[in-house]
Design an enzyme around this catalytic site. Sequence first.
Site, PDB file in Angstrom:
ATOM      1  N   TYR A 214       0.977  -1.033  -0.103  1.00 32.11           N
ATOM      2  CA  TYR A 214      -0.456   0.175   0.019  1.00 32.11           C
ATOM      3  C   TYR A 214       0.966   1.212  -0.030  1.00 32.11           C
ATOM      4  O   TYR A 214       0.155   2.399  -0.567  1.00 32.11           O
ATOM      5  CB  TYR A 214      -0.882   0.079   1.049  1.00 32.11           C
ATOM      6  CG  TYR A 214      -1.975  -0.688   1.426  1.00 32.11           C
ATOM      7  CD1 TYR A 214      -2.442  -1.963   0.102  1.00 32.11           C
ATOM      8  CD2 TYR A 214      -2.467  -1.307   2.534  1.00 32.11           C
ATOM      9  CE1 TYR A 214      -3.062  -2.499   0.357  1.00 32.11           C
ATOM     10  CE2 TYR A 214      -3.487  -1.897   1.999  1.00 32.11           C
ATOM     11  CZ  TYR A 214      -3.952  -2.974   1.240  1.00 32.11           C
ATOM     12  OH  TYR A 214      -5.059  -4.043   1.223  1.00 32.11           O
TER      13      TYR A 214
ATOM     14  N   CYS B 227       1.525   6.127  11.343  1.00 30.68           N
ATOM     15  CA  CYS B 227       0.396   7.057  11.419  1.00 30.68           C
ATOM     16  C   CYS B 227      -0.345   7.608  12.420  1.00 30.68           C
ATOM     17  O   CYS B 227      -0.894   8.724  12.713  1.00 30.68           O
ATOM     18  CB  CYS B 227      -0.521   5.991  10.110  1.00 30.68           C
ATOM     19  SG  CYS B 227      -0.749   5.098  11.010  1.00 30.68           S
TER      20      CYS B 227
END
Length: 224
Positions: A13, A148
């Site tokens: 990803y 994140c």
Amino acid sequence: MTIKAAIAGASGYTGGELLRLLLGHPQVEVTQATSEHHLGEYIHSLHPNLRKRTLLKFVSRRVLEPCDVLFLALPHGEAQKEIERYASLAPKVIDLSADFRLRDAALYKKWYGSDHAAPQWLSKFVYGLPELHRQEMRTASYISGVGCNATASNLALYPLICAGLLDLSRPIIVDVKVGSSEAGASPNSGSHHPERSGVIRTYAPTGHRHTAEILQELGLEQAT
């Protein structure tokens, strides 16, 4: 001036999103993209959104050639094993994994459960959060990616800590909600989209690895 960039680990990803951004940059030429599991396949066969944007095929990271900037989008733990070789290929290396986010090898072992394979390199990397290290990143040769959850937490807490609005003698609790893509492209019973979609589930309420980055960047290591 055209910057020649290569990506090690471009099938996941993160690698796919990085390809999308770089292929759209007018001053960047993507010269190589690696994947050990998809050798010889067209990039757009795995990332269909890139169809008609590149005719590059995946190559092995064993045949990476010198470039201006090398992005490492490898699974956690892989970049540190060969950082010397990767650094010899490009004057600038940007690692998107967790391998070089922490500056202290002892903290890495505490939070990731194993010794770091290249502890002497930890101090060479600048933590890649522009809001905190923009000037350092401008001239850095080595930049780490950032977690994140850590980014969401640091951006929320940093102004409050700078303004002295938090009582640091008491615990700071951060409740982060994320989507299924956060866990990466390799599914398991807890991260697979059909299991995660539309579900709120507690994950690592204490001891989350990104906590280490938050403590480091907010200067709270001594508070734990």
